[in-house]
Enzyme design. Structure first.
Site: not given
Lengths: 97, 460
Positions: B389-392, B430
């Site tokens: 999720n956060d890494i995209t 996050a």
């Protein structure tokens, strides 16, 4: 006449600092794909602390130090066998097409 | 065996350890590297066993066999998804072993050649105090990390007022007690210092959680190395000093790589609390997200010539890596090019995704790192995000108020279609919403990662 002698500690400190540099350059060359096996194998080799445990466990007569040493041998042995085996298991999975 | 021969044998062991790490520069050389490391360990242990002071072989053998048996079973049984927990548990053992050896050295300094009880060399006292303290912090810190990763306790950061002052106070007390011990050889100062170090280890790790877990695991890896080096100085053993230095710098580099991949400073990670305050969170459900079925996804994938799979920890939790591999095979069978893009902090430890994909027999040439594949998304038909999720999250590039602003991300939004497998619209570690969910070229596939992929596979 007195000669200048280097304290053995300074010798060991030199080795330590040089090893940090070796570690720095060697680890940067590790491919990111293998960072998990890197952790597993560094964990396994840090169990070389077993040499200290063996010395403590070494005397034939029982003492507190011997008992502590034996426990440390036991703990380090878990790590050595577990660490190397799990590293091997992971590396065996990295295959080409 | 003379002391000189033993010292040369330890040097040989050190060289083998260095070559083992060097082997990890490519998967092809890595297996041989591991064999070097095992050889180095055998040499180190055999050399120590041959020392004149080591006599009680019977009990040592019992301890070796018992420990070796447990380690073997653990290594055989562990699932790849649970590797971070195993590594954290192993770190704790190194830490505890260091503490025990340091205490043993205090009670039996003659065995270690560092003086007599009550008359230990000053340098040795300083070294054993440092080794014991770092070992104790490594032990209790790793136990907390293990409990968080195993979800025995909440993975969320635990913060309370005055936390950092308390840690600072404890740290100062540690130093004071260490100095006291070095000056007076007072055994109670030594033991109290170790006890405080155990407490400090817990307090240092509780405020760190969630997305920062990869840094924690790397950091503890580093600590375990420094602890080993500290004991190495006490024992005047080069193999231990060199190994400790190698492991310490390795863990430090991994921590740095993880921090860089999140655009966070090491200090801010250590201070912890990341992911507690939700900041600019937009409540999920306020904007429409387009949801699709497995059949819809299969239809899009069938038409795709190029597919990039972006795995995250959710894939590991759902054990979906094998299904993903089957899906990729089916797509490749109909002429598509399928690759995998791995973000450095995907998963819960460095390289976690690579191991999971390797477990599912994905050839490593198909797996690319962020910087190598990021430019290719623009020419990609489908970006298949599973469990990440956060890494995209494009907010890392566009929203200066976002907590992850500046973090390098995978540019999945540039792909023609983004298929996003996710349980719900809930935010990631996050604690922030992902704008990608609401883009017109995104289709959400809600459900358990494994079931969704199996559904797609059927529809293909």
């Amino acid at each position: 006449m007195e000669t200048m002698a280097v304290d053995p500690f300074v010798f060991r400190l030199s080795i330590f600092v040089l090893a940090v540099f070796v570690g720095y350059y060697v680890v940067w060359s590790v491919t990111p794909a293998l960072h998990t096996p890197l952790m597993a194998v560094t964990n396994a080799i840090s169990s070389v602390i077993i040499v200290g445990a063996l010395i403590a466990a070494g005397p034939a007569a029982w003492s507190l130090a011997k008992a502590l040493g034996l426990i440390a041998v036991f703990l380090a042995a878990i790590n050595i066998f577990g660490g190397f085996l799990v590293t091997q298991r992971m590396l065996d999975m990295f295959r080409r097409k | 065996m003379t002391a000189d021969v033993a010292a040369l044998a330890y040097l040989g062991a050190s060289i083998l350890f260095i070559m083992a790490l060097r082997g990890l520069s490519s998967p092809a050389m890595a297996r041989r590297g591991n064999v070097y490391a095992i050889a180095g360990m055998v040499i180190a242990v055999a050399t120590t066993l041959a020392e004149p002071g080591v006599l009680g072989y019977d009990m040592i053998l019992v301890a070796l066999v018992a420990g070796g048996g447990i380690g073997t079973v653990a290594a055989r049984r562990i699932q790849m998804a649970a590797m971070p927990q195993l590594v954290a548990a192993f770190h704790s053992l190194v830490g505890l072993a260091a503490v025990l050896v340091a205490i043993a050295a205090f009670y039996a300094p003659d065995a270690f050649g560092i003086g007599a009880p009550g008359a230990i060399k000053v340098a040795s006292r300083i070294e054993m105090a440092i080794g014991a303290a770092i070992g104790a912090i490594t032990f209790s810190g790793s136990i907390v990390a293990f409990a968080k990763l195993q979800e025995l306790v909440t993975g969320a950061p635990l913060v309370f007022p005055g936390q950092h002052w308390l840690n600072l106070l404890l740290g100062l007390a540690l130093v004071a007690l260490g100095v006291e011990f070095a000056a007076t050889q007072d055994g109670s100062a030594y033991l109290v210092m170790i006890a405080l170090a155990f407490v400090l280890g817990v307090l240092l790790i509780v405020p760190i959680g969630g997305a920062d877990m990869p840094v924690v695991v790397s950091m503890l890896n580093s600590y375990s190395g420094w602890a080993a080096a500290g004991i190495g100085f006490t024992l005047e053993n080069t193999a231990l000093i060199v190994t400790g230095a190698l492991v310490g710098s390795s863990g430090a580099i991994l921590s740095y790589i993880m921090c860089r991949a999140m655009n966070r400073s090491f200090v801010s990670v250590i201070l912890g609390g990341f992911g507690v305050e939700t900041g600019t969170t937009v409540k999920a459900g306020e904007r429409p997200a387009k949801a699709g079925s497995a059949e819809d996804a299969a239809f899009i994938l069938k038409a795709a010539k190029t597919v990039i799979v972006i795995p995250g920890y959710g894939m590991a939790v759902a054990q979906a890596q094998h299904a993903v591999r089957e899906m990729a095979k089916a797509l490749a069978g109909s002429g598509a090019r399928v690759r995998y893009a791995v973000h450095p902090v995907a998963g819960r430890m460095p390289g976690h995704m690579n191991v999971l994909l390797a477990e599912a027999n994905v050839p490593y040439e198909e797996v690319a790192e962020l910087e190598d594949i990021n430019n290719d998304f623009a020419q990609t038909d489908v970006a298949f995000v599973i469990g990440a999720n956060d890494i995209t999250n494009p907010a890392a590039k566009t929203d200066p108020k976002s907590p992850i602003y500046g973090m390098p991300i995978l540019d999945v939004e540039r792909a023609r279609t983004v298929l996003f497998v996710k349980r719900s619209l809930a935010p990631g570690y996050a604690g922030i919403d992902n704008d990608l969910f609401y883009r017109p070229n995104t289709m959400m596939l809600f459900g358990d990662a494994k079931k969704v992929v199996e559904g797609i596979l059927q529809a293909l």
